[in-house]
Design a protein around this motif. Structure first.
Motif, PDB file in Angstrom:
ATOM      1  N   HIS A 173     -89.568  17.404 -40.391  1.00  0.00           N
ATOM      2  CA  HIS A 173     -89.972  17.522 -41.788  1.00  0.00           C
ATOM      3  C   HIS A 173     -90.659  18.863 -42.002  1.00  0.00           C
ATOM      4  O   HIS A 173     -91.557  19.235 -41.245  1.00  0.00           O
ATOM      5  CB  HIS A 173     -90.919  16.383 -42.177  1.00  0.00           C
ATOM      6  CG  HIS A 173     -90.282  15.045 -42.195  1.00  0.00           C
ATOM      7  ND1 HIS A 173     -89.810  14.455 -43.355  1.00  0.00           N
ATOM      8  CD2 HIS A 173     -90.014  14.162 -41.184  1.00  0.00           C
ATOM      9  CE1 HIS A 173     -89.289  13.279 -43.058  1.00  0.00           C
ATOM     10  NE2 HIS A 173     -89.398  13.074 -41.759  1.00  0.00           N
ATOM     11  N   LYS A 200     -86.385  14.269 -32.467  1.00  0.00           N
ATOM     12  CA  LYS A 200     -86.969  13.538 -33.590  1.00  0.00           C
ATOM     13  C   LYS A 200     -86.548  14.204 -34.902  1.00  0.00           C
ATOM     14  O   LYS A 200     -86.187  15.383 -34.909  1.00  0.00           O
ATOM     15  CB  LYS A 200     -88.510  13.563 -33.509  1.00  0.00           C
ATOM     16  CG  LYS A 200     -89.097  13.045 -32.216  1.00  0.00           C
ATOM     17  CD  LYS A 200     -90.623  13.254 -32.221  1.00  0.00           C
ATOM     18  CE  LYS A 200     -91.242  12.801 -30.914  1.00  0.00           C
ATOM     19  NZ  LYS A 200     -92.715  13.000 -30.906  1.00  0.00           N
ATOM     20  N   PRO A 201     -86.653  13.461 -36.011  1.00  0.00           N
ATOM     21  CA  PRO A 201     -86.461  14.112 -37.317  1.00  0.00           C
ATOM     22  C   PRO A 201     -87.516  15.190 -37.521  1.00  0.00           C
ATOM     23  O   PRO A 201     -88.643  15.076 -37.036  1.00  0.00           O
ATOM     24  CB  PRO A 201     -86.654  12.957 -38.316  1.00  0.00           C
ATOM     25  CG  PRO A 201     -86.448  11.710 -37.522  1.00  0.00           C
ATOM     26  CD  PRO A 201     -86.902  12.010 -36.121  1.00  0.00           C
ATOM     27  N   THR A 246     -96.787  17.138 -32.185  1.00  0.00           N
ATOM     28  CA  THR A 246     -95.791  16.764 -33.196  1.00  0.00           C
ATOM     29  C   THR A 246     -95.982  17.502 -34.518  1.00  0.00           C
ATOM     30  O   THR A 246     -95.077  17.502 -35.348  1.00  0.00           O
ATOM     31  CB  THR A 246     -95.835  15.245 -33.471  1.00  0.00           C
ATOM     32  OG1 THR A 246     -97.162  14.878 -33.871  1.00  0.00           O
ATOM     33  CG2 THR A 246     -95.433  14.461 -32.236  1.00  0.00           C
ATOM     34  N   CYS A 291     -91.822  11.708 -35.631  1.00  0.00           N
ATOM     35  CA  CYS A 291     -91.150  12.856 -36.229  1.00  0.00           C
ATOM     36  C   CYS A 291     -91.965  14.115 -35.955  1.00  0.00           C
ATOM     37  O   CYS A 291     -93.118  14.048 -35.520  1.00  0.00           O
ATOM     38  CB  CYS A 291     -90.970  12.664 -37.741  1.00  0.00           C
ATOM     39  SG  CYS A 291     -92.516  12.678 -38.670  1.00  0.00           S
TER      40      CYS A 291
END
Length: 221
Positions: free
Chosen positions: A36, A33-34, A4, A88
């Motif tokens: 970042h 997933k989001p 991730t 995320c």
């Protein structure tokens, strides 16, 4: 592979910021997933992800960076929380060389977890990647200052000579890098400008990632 967190490191000019942006876009396209994105570059005033923050956010990526005064080193907030959040994806663009690697030294315990990959970007056309001694010296200093374990590191080949790069230069640069690195570590993938992708993809056994150039400034054209 249940990863991730994706950390991009390498010397200034290796192309890691472009690659990090494109990799984040790839994760967005997965739709799982989001995503970042952390701009952790504290070492140079040009070619930083924050320069195209609006473009990155328009891709659907959540962008993080800390405003600086005269480029004074600052730490971006939220890193600790998101590195341990498996709901995320986190992509981190780290500044060049061991000086930039200081930005993530405090996060090493989380970066060395199983859910993280550290990508080291190699460019056969840059002086710090033109032989094994240079590569070993630079990577060793980055790992030492960041406290990242060697077994977390994966190699990326980015045979890039700028916006005039040809398909032949990509293939030759990657061949040179594979000869140097291949006996020691696998190259995870090659990066190539998206307009050269069709010319390159069938001429190597290594996976090819097409990238769009977001950080090509007008004065370079």
């Amino acid at each position: 592979m249940n990863k991730t967190n994706f950390i991009f490191v390498g010397e200034a000019g290796s192309g890691k910021s472009e690659i990090a942006i494109n990799f984040a876009k790839y994760l967005v396209d997965l739709g799982e997933k989001p995503v970042h994105f952390f701009d952790m570059d504290m070492t140079k005033p040009l070619f930083r992800s924050r320069d195209v923050q609006r473009d990155i956010e328009n891709l659907g990526i959540v962008f993080h960076h800390q405003e600086q005064f005269f480029d004074a080193p600052t730490i971006v907030g939220g890193v600790n929380v998101l590195l341990k959040d498996d709901s995320c994806y986190v992509v981190m663009d780290i500044g060049g060389n061991d000086i930039g690697a200081r930005a993530i030294g405090g996060f090493a315990p989380k970066i060395n977890k199983d859910n993280t990959i550290v990508y080291y970007v190699l460019n056969a056309y840059r002086p710090w990647s033109d032989d094994l001694n240079h590569i070993d010296g630079t990577l060793s200093s980055i790992l030492k200052i960041s406290h990242i374990k060697l077994d977390k590191v994966r190699m990326i080949s980015n045979p890039n000579n700028g916006i005039t790069t040809t398909a032949e230069e990509v293939i030759e640069g990657n061949r040179k890098m594979a000869e140097m690195i291949g006996p020691l570590l696998d190259i995870e993938f090659i990066c190539v400008s998206d307009n050269l992708y069709d010319e390159v993809k069938d001429k190597t056994d290594i996976p090819v990632l097409p990238i769009r150039l977001y950080l090509t400034y007008e004065w370079l054209k």
